[in-house]
Design an enzyme around this catalytic site. Sequence first.
Site, PDB file in Angstrom:
ATOM      1  N   ALA A  55       1.278  -0.880  -0.509  1.00  0.00           N
ATOM      2  CA  ALA A  55       0.189   0.028  -0.357  1.00  0.00           C
ATOM      3  C   ALA A  55       0.585   0.963   0.294  1.00  0.00           C
ATOM      4  CB  ALA A  55      -0.753  -0.322   0.823  1.00  0.00           C
ATOM      5  N   ARG A  90      -5.182  -0.200  -9.159  1.00  0.00           N
ATOM      6  CA  ARG A  90      -5.893  -1.374  -8.522  1.00  0.00           C
ATOM      7  C   ARG A  90      -5.913  -0.920  -7.034  1.00  0.00           C
ATOM      8  NH1 ARG A  90      -0.960  -4.704  -5.416  1.00  0.00           N
ATOM      9  NH2 ARG A  90      -2.495  -6.659  -4.547  1.00  0.00           N
ATOM     10  N   GLN A 201       3.816 -13.964  -1.344  1.00  0.00           N
ATOM     11  CA  GLN A 201       5.066 -12.566  -0.963  1.00  0.00           C
ATOM     12  C   GLN A 201       5.865 -12.800   0.263  1.00  0.00           C
ATOM     13  OE1 GLN A 201       1.688 -12.524  -1.521  1.00  0.00           O
ATOM     14  NE2 GLN A 201       1.603  -9.969  -2.367  1.00  0.00           N
ATOM     15  N   ASP A 242      -3.517  -2.739   3.937  1.00  0.00           N
ATOM     16  CA  ASP A 242      -4.357  -1.302   2.557  1.00  0.00           C
ATOM     17  C   ASP A 242      -5.538  -0.443   2.677  1.00  0.00           C
ATOM     18  OD1 ASP A 242      -3.299  -5.104   2.415  1.00  0.00           O
ATOM     19  OD2 ASP A 242      -2.748  -3.567   0.567  1.00  0.00           O
ATOM     20  N   ASN A 252      -6.174  -6.128   4.953  1.00  0.00           N
ATOM     21  CA  ASN A 252      -4.663  -6.691   4.333  1.00  0.00           C
ATOM     22  C   ASN A 252      -5.001  -8.180   3.289  1.00  0.00           C
ATOM     23  OD1 ASN A 252      -2.124  -5.483   4.353  1.00  0.00           O
ATOM     24  ND2 ASN A 252      -2.589  -8.248   6.461  1.00  0.00           N
ATOM     25  N   LYS A 253      -3.717  -8.421   2.707  1.00  0.00           N
ATOM     26  CA  LYS A 253      -3.764  -9.550   2.148  1.00  0.00           C
ATOM     27  C   LYS A 253      -4.841 -10.584   2.997  1.00  0.00           C
ATOM     28  CE  LYS A 253      -1.886  -9.518  -0.906  1.00  0.00           C
ATOM     29  NZ  LYS A 253      -2.793  -9.283  -2.408  1.00  0.00           N
TER      30      LYS A 253
HETATM   31  C1  LIG Z   1       2.510  -2.252   3.974  1.00  0.00           C
HETATM   32  S1  LIG Z   1       1.246  -2.552   3.112  1.00  0.00           S
HETATM   33  C2  LIG Z   1       1.721  -3.831   2.833  1.00  0.00           C
HETATM   34  C3  LIG Z   1       0.729  -4.369   1.940  1.00  0.00           C
HETATM   35  O1  LIG Z   1       0.348  -4.490   0.534  1.00  0.00           O
HETATM   36  C4  LIG Z   1       0.288  -5.948   0.825  1.00  0.00           C
HETATM   37  O2  LIG Z   1      -0.643  -6.324  -0.891  1.00  0.00           O
HETATM   38  P1  LIG Z   1      -0.120  -6.455  -1.835  1.00  0.00           P
HETATM   39  O3  LIG Z   1       1.587  -7.493  -2.358  1.00  0.00           O
HETATM   40  O4  LIG Z   1      -1.162  -7.058  -3.351  1.00  0.00           O
HETATM   41  O5  LIG Z   1       0.365  -4.885  -2.428  1.00  0.00           O
HETATM   42  C5  LIG Z   1      -0.119  -6.475   1.968  1.00  0.00           C
HETATM   43  O6  LIG Z   1      -1.542  -6.598   1.963  1.00  0.00           O
HETATM   44  C6  LIG Z   1       0.685  -6.594   2.710  1.00  0.00           C
HETATM   45  O7  LIG Z   1      -0.178  -6.477   3.744  1.00  0.00           O
END
Ligand SMILES: CSC[C@H]1O[C@H](OP(=O)(O)O)[C@H](O)[C@@H]1O
EC number: 5.3.1.23
Length: 363
Positions: A55, A90, A201, A242, A252-253
């Site tokens: 985010a 996004r 990730q 997020d 969040n994820k």
């Molecule tokens: C520091 S917030 C990171 C947050 O973003 C990730 O999503 P993505 O990898 O799809 O951009 C995930 O939700 C993380 O917690």
Amino acid sequence: MKVDGTPLRTIRAVAGGEAVEIIDQRLLPHRLVIERVASADEMIVAIRDMWVRGAPLIGASAAYGVALLMNADAGDAALEAGCERIRAARPTAVNLAWAVDRMLSHLRPLPAAQRRAAAWALADAIAEEDVAVNRAIGEHGLALIEAIAARRPGPVKVLTHCNAGWLATVDWGSATAPIYRAQERGIELHVWVDETRPRNQGASLTAWELGKAGVPHTLVADNAGGHLMQRGEVDLCIVGCDRVTIRGDVCNKIGTYLKALAAHDNGVPFYVAMPTSTLDPKLADGVREIPIEERSAREVTHIAGLTAAGELAEVCLVPKGTTAANPAFDVTPARLVSGLVTEHGVFPADETALRALAARSAR
Ligand SMILES: CSC[C@H]1O[C@H](OP(=O)(O)O)[C@H](O)[C@@H]1O
């Protein structure tokens, strides 16, 4: 952060505002590749296809995307249309819209001739603010880890989901900032790293980050977290976010909600590292109101990695004809959140506290 002795950031302006350099995170941990982004359209692809992700980093990338837009055409029509294209890259991380709106508010009143320099200056400021915010989150989150370390000997066992590390921000990370500060203080740590299917990730990014930083860690399947908590192997969960609603519901994820349920069931503190740029005061009921990104089925049916011969490859996990659903985020209700670690301190996940925080940030 330093990687093998070299200071690195996920994104930085180069060539006097002609381009932006980013780490292409799709290739980590196998390749550390710096890509040059020279147009708003290239930045939109980088955000949409997760060359950059996380985010806060998405917010900074969007800000630089607007600056790149101004390099090409600083007129009103180009500014408005280009910002809407960037905003659409996004849907879930509110930082993207927050950064675009901030750039628009700053640039609209200016004559077109002044917009390019102003855009690059504000994008740089947004990036530097993120670094400072994450440092502060690290300080406030450190106290949580210190309190656990003070209670008994042995490593503080932290579980984290996805990557909310320096790779998800401009630097330091949000959820990992307290971990890095605790390491600097010599506090013994062990981090359980959720692999975080389907984009992995955790396995590919958090494990790489912690390994390079020398933080002891163990990769686990997403489904192992509840078992570890039942066995007393987790002292603290800390994740990123997020989008957080004014009532404290945390997006969040995907998979975060399940970890929060397991933490709640086992009495494990569940904290969310939240830069105030991720607070969305316009929303209250996260489950009903937060847009959840649906990504391609291929991210679930296939997995990328390195072959024994050292080549990057993708393999299919499923029989022909099997498709997949791929919601990329979920929402953890405020009642499952122990606290929100912000740059202004640790706040309860409740509306009164968050309205005060939102008012403070609006000043
Ligand atoms: C520091 S917030 C990171 C947050 O973003 C990730 O999503 P993505 O990898 O799809 O951009 C995930 O939700 C993380 O917690």
